[in-house]
Design an enzyme around this catalytic site. Structure first.
Site: not given
Ligand code: DQA
Length: 150
Positions: A16-17, A86, A93, A104, A106-108, A113, A117
């Protein structure tokens, strides 16, 4: 004898997002758009001789469905579960049920943070986790995944 190269098929899932990358909190996520990230991955896939398919959705169930259908269709998964990292037992599952290697990403760096998270429900189901390198996290993830499934 001509050796046939069987290309590995990789499913890349963006949660999402992540469709908002480019304008979403640029101080944290930078200004590179999702379509740019996907094009860079496509380019890298050519070099690494694999085939990548992409899914971005804001809906947890769609991610669960996609992972559920992935067995036999793909050789591995790269997933940025975004906020579902999170919260989602269902995605964890689904990865375990599919039995495919998953990375997995993540950008950040989620550990630098907010405290909520710091915990990922997904990590234990993944082969590995790559975070904190911005869009490069995906490219490093693809390289790591191909290495595992080679
Ligand atoms: C994220 C880190 C998550 O905590 C956050 O909700 C995101 C992006 C990242 O790519 O850093 O939407 O997955």
């Amino acid at each position: 004898m001509v050796k046939k190269i069987i290309m590995k098929r990789i499913l890349v899932i963006h949660g999402p997002n992540l469709n908002l990358l480019g304008t979403r909190e640029p101080g944290i996520y930078g200004t590179v758009t999702l379509s740019k990230i996907n094009s860079a991955l496509k380019k890298l896939s050519k070099t690494l001789r694999c085939h990548t398919s992409f899914l971005q959705t804001n809906h947890e169930g769609e991610i669960v469905d996609a992972i559920g259908k992935s067995k036999g269709k793909y050789d591995g998964i790269i997933i940025n579960p975004a906020a579902f990292t999170h919260t989602s037992v269902a995605i964890r599952d689904a990865i375990l049920a599919a039995g495919l290697p998953a990375i997995e990403v993540h950008l950040s760096n989620i550990h630098s943070r907010e405290e909520f998270r710091h915990k990922s429900l997904i990590s234990a189901a993944a082969q590995g986790v790559i975070m904190g390198f911005g869009p490069k996290s995906y490219e490093l993830g693809l390289m790591a995944l191909l290495d595992i499934i080679a």
